[in-house]
Design an enzyme around this catalytic site. Structure first.
Site, PDB file in Angstrom:
ATOM      1  N   GLN A 198      14.610   6.125 -31.519  1.00  0.00           N
ATOM      2  CA  GLN A 198      14.120   5.519 -30.968  1.00  0.00           C
ATOM      3  C   GLN A 198      15.463   5.820 -30.075  1.00  0.00           C
ATOM      4  OE1 GLN A 198      12.767   2.029 -30.676  1.00  0.00           O
ATOM      5  NE2 GLN A 198      14.748   1.732 -28.994  1.00  0.00           N
ATOM      6  N   THR A 199      14.544   5.467 -28.833  1.00  0.00           N
ATOM      7  CA  THR A 199      15.626   5.149 -27.085  1.00  0.00           C
ATOM      8  C   THR A 199      15.183   4.475 -26.694  1.00  0.00           C
ATOM      9  OG1 THR A 199      16.305   6.950 -26.149  1.00  0.00           O
ATOM     10  CG2 THR A 199      13.930   7.301 -26.550  1.00  0.00           C
ATOM     11  N   ARG A 200      16.136   3.686 -25.695  1.00  0.00           N
ATOM     12  CA  ARG A 200      15.286   3.311 -24.664  1.00  0.00           C
ATOM     13  C   ARG A 200      16.509   4.027 -23.239  1.00  0.00           C
ATOM     14  NH1 ARG A 200      19.876  -0.512 -26.593  1.00  0.00           N
ATOM     15  NH2 ARG A 200      21.802  -0.555 -25.167  1.00  0.00           N
ATOM     16  N   HIS A 231      19.705  13.335 -23.740  1.00  0.00           N
ATOM     17  CA  HIS A 231      20.348  14.083 -23.550  1.00  0.00           C
ATOM     18  C   HIS A 231      20.515  14.814 -24.880  1.00  0.00           C
ATOM     19  CE1 HIS A 231      21.037  11.889 -19.324  1.00  0.00           C
ATOM     20  NE2 HIS A 231      21.688  10.990 -20.262  1.00  0.00           N
ATOM     21  N   HIS A 288      21.406  13.527 -28.434  1.00  0.00           N
ATOM     22  CA  HIS A 288      20.699  12.862 -28.852  1.00  0.00           C
ATOM     23  C   HIS A 288      19.592  14.392 -29.021  1.00  0.00           C
ATOM     24  CE1 HIS A 288      21.604  10.730 -25.361  1.00  0.00           C
ATOM     25  NE2 HIS A 288      22.154   9.515 -26.645  1.00  0.00           N
ATOM     26  N   GLY A 348      22.580   6.183 -34.669  1.00  0.00           N
ATOM     27  CA  GLY A 348      23.445   6.132 -34.084  1.00  0.00           C
ATOM     28  C   GLY A 348      24.841   5.468 -33.849  1.00  0.00           C
ATOM     29  N   ARG A 349      25.822   5.783 -32.782  1.00  0.00           N
ATOM     30  CA  ARG A 349      26.269   5.017 -32.831  1.00  0.00           C
ATOM     31  C   ARG A 349      25.697   4.091 -32.039  1.00  0.00           C
ATOM     32  NH1 ARG A 349      28.535   6.767 -27.978  1.00  0.00           N
ATOM     33  NH2 ARG A 349      30.898   5.750 -27.971  1.00  0.00           N
ATOM     34  N   ASP A 350      26.769   2.833 -31.926  1.00  0.00           N
ATOM     35  CA  ASP A 350      26.108   1.074 -31.129  1.00  0.00           C
ATOM     36  C   ASP A 350      24.683   1.286 -30.794  1.00  0.00           C
ATOM     37  OD1 ASP A 350      27.441  -0.902 -29.829  1.00  0.00           O
ATOM     38  OD2 ASP A 350      27.072  -0.286 -28.331  1.00  0.00           O
ATOM     39  N   HIS A 351      23.655   1.420 -32.196  1.00  0.00           N
ATOM     40  CA  HIS A 351      22.498   0.972 -31.764  1.00  0.00           C
ATOM     41  C   HIS A 351      21.194  -0.129 -31.280  1.00  0.00           C
ATOM     42  CE1 HIS A 351      17.339   2.258 -33.452  1.00  0.00           C
ATOM     43  NE2 HIS A 351      17.532   0.939 -33.144  1.00  0.00           N
ATOM     44  N   ALA A 352      20.924  -0.242 -30.359  1.00  0.00           N
ATOM     45  CA  ALA A 352      20.307  -1.624 -29.968  1.00  0.00           C
ATOM     46  C   ALA A 352      21.237  -2.080 -29.911  1.00  0.00           C
ATOM     47  CB  ALA A 352      19.745  -2.010 -30.728  1.00  0.00           C
TER      48      ALA A 352
END
Lengths: 387, 387
Positions: A196-198, A202, A205, A290-294
Site C-alpha cells: 500500500q502506498t500513497r 523511493h 520502499h 511499515g512505520r506509521d502506516h496510514a
C-alpha cells in the site's frame, strides 16, 4: 498489466454488479427513489463495495455491526473489521425516509451509482468514533475533521450497485479483486505480497518490497488513488513514477501494478488492518506494514500500526503482515538497511523528511540516487512542474 | 557471545551429559568394556547427541528407525528425520560383541567419550543408503565415498556421554542448544533465523541474512565446523572472517555467532532438512535454505534442497524454511538482488565461481567491495597466506 478488461474494467467474476437486464430496471426504479448525494469518501466506498474489495461487507454498516466495529474491531458475526464503513446522512434527509425504504445513491452530478435498502437509521457519537477509530478527538486530524463535518445519522443496509463512479482514472491499472486474483493465478503465484502506498516509491520502499519478494512469488504494488490530503503528490504523477520504476528496476513477471480506489482515512493502526483485509480480498497472502502506516502528523506511535496486529491471529486475518522498521541508505553498509540490520551512526545514514523531499522536488533539485532512482526523481520533478 | 560458560562450555540444562559422580563410575566401567575407535564423523555425531543438537535422537539408529529414515525420512514414531545417524563397525568387532552388551566409544588416542548399550547390530545395503540419502551411488561423491569405506555392520542403541571430544575449537562460540536458547530468551528474541555455512560470508550471504533479519528478531550465524572437504576454507580463518564482518556490519544485539559441531555429509536436500531440524533444537524459528544447500559437485539440482521441504508440513518440522534464489550484486540495481528482484542482464551482475574466489584469495587479489566486505577479504587473504 496484461489482464484483458471487459466492460468498464469489471469482469463477470465481480459479485456486486448486477447484470444488464436487471440494471435497466434498477435504473428506472432509482430515478423515482429519494436520492442522497454521496461525498467523495462514500463514492469510494461504493466502488469498494461494488468490486468486492471490502468483502464480507455488501453494504453500509447497520447499528450493531457499527457499534461492535467501533468498540471491538469486529462485526457482529465475530469477523475482524476495523473501520466503520458508514453512510452518513443529514437529519432532514434521514427524517424524510422510512426504515425499509429504498433510496438511490448518487454522485454530485446526479449520476446514480446504487440502490440501498435502508434497514436501519441511527444516531451515533462522533467523539466516540473519533476516539476509538482515530485515537483522538482533535479536529486537526483530517479523518476526524471529515467525521465531524458529516451527517448526524447513519443509514445502514445492503446496496445494489448500478454503476461505478464516473471518475475512475488509471483504468488500465484499475483491476478488481477478481481480476487481480485471476492475474495471480495465471502467473502461478502462490504467495503474493501487497504494498500500500500513497507516496512515490523511493529506494527504501523498493527495498521493503524486494525483501518481501525474495520470499514470495509476486508483488502487488497497490497505490491508493482515492481522496488523499492536498499535500500528497497527485496520483497521476505517482502512477507515472511507479511505471518508470517498475520498467527499469523490477522483473516484469513478478509485479502487478494496480490501483486501490479507497480514500485515505488516516486512521493509522485501524487503517493498517483495513488495508490488510482489503488486500486479502485482492488475492494477497502477505501485506507490508511499515512505520506509521496510514498515519498523519504525530497522532500514532511509529510502530502502533504493527502492534495492532498482535490482537488478531492469522486464522482471523487470513493474511500475514510483514512488519518492517525504518529503512534508509547507509554509506558504510553501501546498501539500504534498517536499525535491525545496520550498526552504524545516524551520520552515515541518508535520511530526508517528507517535507524535505517535497521541497527538493518542487524546487527541481534532484534527490541522491541512493535515495530515489534517477528515473523516478525525473518523473516526479517533471510532474510537479507540469502542473 | 556474552553467555557465561560452565565447565567445558556445557551448562546444566544440557540433557545428555551425566553428573560428575556418575561420570567417575561410568569411566571405570568403560575402561573394562570393548572399545570402538570412532571416525571423525562419529566423534561429531557423539557431540551432537551429547548436547541435544539432534534431539529427539539419544543414540545411534536401531534397525527399524534406520530403515524408515533411509526410505521415508521418518523415525518409526513418525517424526521427520532425514539423515541416518549410525555407528558403523567392522564385522570382526561386531562379531565379538553380543546384543545387549555395553561398549565404550573412544577417540583414536583412547579418550573415552561414551558408553553405548548395543541394542541391535545389523547389516545394511550401502548402495541403497547412497542412492536414497545422497541421490547417487558414485563413489566420487564425498559422502558416498565415506559411506563405502565405513564398517559393514551398524550398531544401534542409546549412548551415555562421559566426555565431549577433545578437539573442540572455538569454545567461546561453541554454544550448546541449551545455551543458544538461553541467550535468545535473554535477548527477548521471539523469532530467530538460523544461517548454516561452511564458507566465508560474502555480501550475497549477508544480504540473505539481513533480508531475513528485517522480519525476525535475531540471527544465529551458525557455521559448521566439523569435518569438511579439504578445499573448503579452514574453519579458524572463517571464524576470524565472521567476527570481523559482524563487528563492522551487523548490530551487536541482533546476532549470535556460534559454531555447529557437525561434519558435512554433502547430502544436499536431505542434509538441508537435517540442518533445519538441528537448528530448531538450537532455538531457531526460521532457517535459511539457499541454492544447492549442502550440495557438492553437480549431484543436486540448484533448488532441490528447497523443494524437499514441500514434503513436510510446518507442524511436522517445527521450523520455517526461508528459501532464497541465487543472489548477486547488480551494477544497475546498485544493490544485492536475485533473479526474483532484478530485471537486468547477466552482464550487469557481479558473479564469481567458488573456484575463482578461492583463486583470488590464494593469489592475494582482493575481491570487489560489492562482492566481499574489504575487512573480510583482508582476513581471508591473510589467513590463507599465514598457513
Amino acid at each position: 498489466m496484461e489482464v484483458q478488461h471487459s466492460r468498464n474494467g469489471i469482469d463477470s467474476l465481480t459479485v456486486r454488479l448486477m447484470p444488464t437486464v436487471q440494471r435497466e430496471a434498477a435504473l428506472q426504479e432509482a430515478q423515482r427513489l429519494p436520492q442522497i448525494v454521496l461525498s467523495p469518501l462514500s463514492i469510494s466506498d461504493v466502488e469498494l463495495l461494488a468490486i468486492g474489495a471490502v468483502a464480507p461487507l455488501t453494504g453500509f454498516l447497520t447499528h450493531d455491526d457499527y457499534e461492535r466495529v467501533v468498540s471491538e474491531m469486529r462485526l457482529t458475526n465475530g469477523q475482524v473489521w476495523s473501520i466503520p464503513l458508514t453512510l452518513p446522512a443529514d437529519r432532514e434527509f434521514a427524517d424524510s425516509i422510512k426504515v425499509g425504504q429504498r433510496i438511490a445513491l448518487t454522485e454530485p452530478d446526479g449520476h446514480i451509482l446504487a440502490i440501498m435498502t435502508v434497514q436501519e437509521k441511527f444516531g451515533y457519537d462522533k467523539q466516540r468514533e473519533a476516539r476509538e477509530v482515530f485515537g483522538t478527538e482533535e479536529d486537526k486530524h483530517p479523518g476526524v475533521a471529515r467525521l465531524y463535518k458529516q451527517g448526524d445519522v447513519l443509514l445502514g443496509g445492503p446496496i445494489e450497485v448500478i454503476d461505478l463512479p464516473s471518475n475512475r482514472p488509471f483504468m488500465e491499472n484499475r483491476l478488481t479483486p477478481a481480476e487481480t486474483k485471476q492475474y495471480m493465478a495465471a502467473k502461478g503465484w502462490k504467495t503474493v505480497v501487497g504494498f500500500q502506498t500513497r507516496n512515490p516509491v523511493h529506494r527504501s520502499h523498493e527495498y521493503l518490497q524486494k525483501v518481501a519478494l525474495e520470499m514470495v512469488d509476486g508483488l502487488l504494488l497497490h497505490p491508493l488513488v482515492g481522496e488523499t490530503q492536498a499535500e500528497d503528490i497527485p496520483a497521476d504523477v505517482r502512477m507515472k513514477s511507479y511505471k518508470v520504476l517498475l520498467d527499469n528496476y523490477y522483473p516484469r513477471d513478478r509485479v502487478l501494478l494496480s490501483v486501490f480506489p479507497a480514500a485515505m482515512r488516516y486512521a493509522g493502526p485501524r487503517e493498517a488492518i483495513f488495508h490488510a483485509l482489503c488486500r486479502k480480498n485482492y488475492g494477497c497472502t502477505h501485506f507490508i506494514v511499515g512505520r506509521d502506516h496510514a498515519g498523519v502528523g504525530n497522532y500514532y506511535g511509529t510502530y502502533d500500526a504493527q502492534r495492532i496486529f498482535d490482537n488478531f491471529t492469522y486464522a482471523e486475518l487470513g493474511i500475514t503482515p510483514l512488519m518492517f522498521e525504518h529503512t534508509f541508505f547507509c554509506m558504510k553498509c553501501e546498501a539500504i538497511v534498517s536499525s535491525k540490520t545496520c550498526p552504524h551512526d545516524k551520520a552515515d545514514h541518508l535520511v530526508f523528511s517528507g517535507t524535505e523531499v517535497r521541497r527538493r522536488l518542487r524546487a527541481g533539485e534532484p534527490l541522491p540516487h541512493e535515495f530515489t532512482r534517477p528515473e523516478v526523481g525525473q518523473v516526479l520533478i517533471e510532474g510537479l512542474h507540469g502542473k
